[in-house]
Each structure stands twice: as C-alpha cells, then as structure tokens.
Design an enzyme around this catalytic site. Structure first.
Site, PDB file in Angstrom:
ATOM      1  N   ARG A  15       0.843  -1.185   0.000  1.00  0.00           N
ATOM      2  CA  ARG A  15       0.000   0.000   0.000  1.00  0.00           C
ATOM      3  C   ARG A  15       0.880   1.237   0.000  1.00  0.00           C
ATOM      4  O   ARG A  15       1.952   1.258   0.623  1.00  0.00           O
ATOM      5  CB  ARG A  15      -0.927   0.010   1.221  1.00  0.00           C
TER       6      ARG A  15
ATOM      7  N   HIS B 138      -1.040   1.141 -10.055  1.00  0.00           N
ATOM      8  CA  HIS B 138      -1.844   0.247  -9.210  1.00  0.00           C
ATOM      9  C   HIS B 138      -2.605  -0.767 -10.072  1.00  0.00           C
ATOM     10  O   HIS B 138      -3.822  -0.944  -9.913  1.00  0.00           O
ATOM     11  CB  HIS B 138      -2.821   1.057  -8.346  1.00  0.00           C
TER      12      HIS B 138
END
Length: 303
Positions: free
Chosen positions: A218, A266
């Site tokens: 993350r 991402h």
C-alpha cells in the site's frame, strides 16, 4: 433481500446475468433503489457516506482483495474482502516481473536506450540473489514459491512468522536479520497502524548496500522522501512501485522522472468479474445460512 452493486457498467453486465441465473435480486446503482430497506448486501470500492439509508444492510463486500482503505463499518454490518484466485496470480506475476526487471538492471538499460547507447553489463544469476518478501499471506507465499522455483534465495517475513513450506520465514522479532539478507526487498504487507510508513530511512539502512525495492503493498507504507534519499545515497539502487502515496502522484513529482524508479498505476491485479460475482454469490448464500462469510474481515484486529 437485495444486492446493491456499486461498480462499473462493464462489471454489472457480467454480474447481472449471474445473479439473475442464481435467482438473487440485483440492483445497479443507488439511483435504482426504490426500497432502501430491501438492501441487505452491497458491493463497492468505497461505501456510500450514508450507509444508514439502508437499515437492513448486513454485509459490505469490498471489490478488491485489499480493504484497508475502507472506513469502519456500522454496528451490525460485516466487511468482506473479495476472494478471487486470479488476484493472487496477477499480483504474483507483477511481483515476478518487477523482481526480474530490477535483478537484470532494466532501469540502466532503459536509460541507455533513451540515449541511443548500446552497452552490455555483467549478467547476474538468480541463484545466490537473496529476495526478501514482507507479507507472507496467500500472495506472498505464492510469489515466494515461484521465485524459489527460479532459484532465487527467498525468505519471508510476517508478524506471525507462520511457516510456509520450503521458505524460511522470519517472525516480527527477526526483522533486522531478514532485512540484512534481502538484496531485493518485496513489500506485500497489508496496511495497518504497524505497517504505516514502514518503508523508511531506518528500514532501508538495514538492507545490504545497493539493494532494490519492489513495492506492491500500500502506498502509505512508503516514505517517498526516504526512498529518494536512499537512491541518491546508493543505499538503494532502484525501485519498482505499483502503489504510491498519494495516488496518483502529482505530475511534477520527482519519481516520475527518476530513471531509477519504475511506476505502474496500481495495476498489479484487477478482480476478474466472473470470479468476483461467484465470490459475492457465495457470500450471499453463507449470509442467508448464518455461516462464516468467505473473506470476512475483523476490522478490530486489522487487516
């Protein structure tokens, strides 16, 4: 009992027929809700701000494998993460690609190519190159086994130190020893209070000098300023990131233009629509049977 779907029209086109075939009421978008009290299950990336509009809501299903971005659910509402085999495999593939790119020094060759320079360098072997994976859940274990099959010297680190067959796994108190033997560090950790900002100057200093970083955990786990300093000081040689903080990075951010850094937006994995629908239907059936929900998250214990 009705299922409220809050995602893309492309996914709705796959989910709708599958729910219809299963005989499950399926509603696309909040504007289509005529009776909020009928909504018992909801799928989304982020939930609506006013979940109280749905007094009989039982379950919120996050549309991805990670749900650390989700707010705390109201009392009586269970949060579920999507379980789809394709997610694990896609992230594994991205991690292997990134590891090989940094291992074979692709940043140098891309920079040379942009300058029209043809110049070879020593070719390292996988055997003897030490890879450390932070986060040994399903994806971490899968990536570890794949890289080990390619003859990388793979070790893992997790809070619990839970064993993974064929892989040496360090527990929390073995972090320094783990880092000291990680020529390529891979982060696949979930985001928790403990992992927020974990990829920082202190951690980088414990890696072998000139190590490489692969980050698909993350964005909030990585201190971008510390990354730049580590690259400038030679503490790190290169990095490949699929997550950043913020996302996306501003257009003028230094990392976009740094040849030592590769960034993907991402995209290590996307939930396959069919697999996602199958999982959601399994959640609905388990909920109806008062059984344990596949992918159920305990938000009080973290992710």
């Amino acid at each position: 009992m009705a299922f409220l779907f809050l995602s893309t029209p492309e996914r709705a086109a796959v989910w709708g027929p599958m729910f219809e075939e299963a005989g499950e009421p399926f509603i696309v978008g909040e504007d289509a809700v005529t009776d909020p009290a009928a909504i018992t299950h909801l799928m989304c990336w982020l939930p609506p701000k006013d979940l109280g509009r749905y007094p009989n809501l039982k379950v919120v299903i996050g549309s991805g494998a990670g749900v650390d971005h989700m707010p705390k659910m109201p009392e009586g509402v269970t949060l579920v993460r999507t379980l789809a085999p394709g997610i694990d495999e896609m992230v594994r593939d991205w991690v292997v690609m990134a590891t090989l790119m940094l291992h074979r020094d692709m940043p140098t060759y891309v920079q040379q190519a942009s300058a029209g320079q043809w110049k070879g360098h020593a070719v390292p072997r996988a055997r003897g190159t030490r890879v450390g994976i932070m986060g040994m859940g399903r994806i971490g274990a899968l990536a570890a086994r794949t890289l080990a099959d390619m003859e990388f010297d793979v070790a893992g680190w997790s809070r619990s130190g839970r064993p993974v067959e064929g892989i040496k796994v360090f527990a929390s108190d073995g972090l320094e020893d783990f880092l000291a033997q990680s020529d390529i560090l891979i982060c696949l950790l979930p985001l928790t209070d403990e992992t927020q900002g974990i990829l920082n100057a202190t951690l980088f200093a414990k890696l072998p000098h000139g190590a490489r970083l692969v980050h698909a955990g993350r964005g909030a786990q990585l201190d971008m300023d510390a990354l730049k300093q580590a690259l400038d000081d030679g503490v790190l040689t290169s990095a490949m990131l699929d997550v950043t903080a913020p996302e996306p990075l501003p257009e003028n951010h230094w990392a976009w233009r740094d040849p030592r850094v590769f960034i993907t937006p991402h995209i290590a994995a996307n939930t396959d629509a069919v697999e996602g629908a199958r999982h959601a239907l399994a959640v609905v059936r388990a909920s109806r049977d008062n059984a344990e929900l596949p992918g159920q998250v305990d938000q009080d214990r973290g992710y």
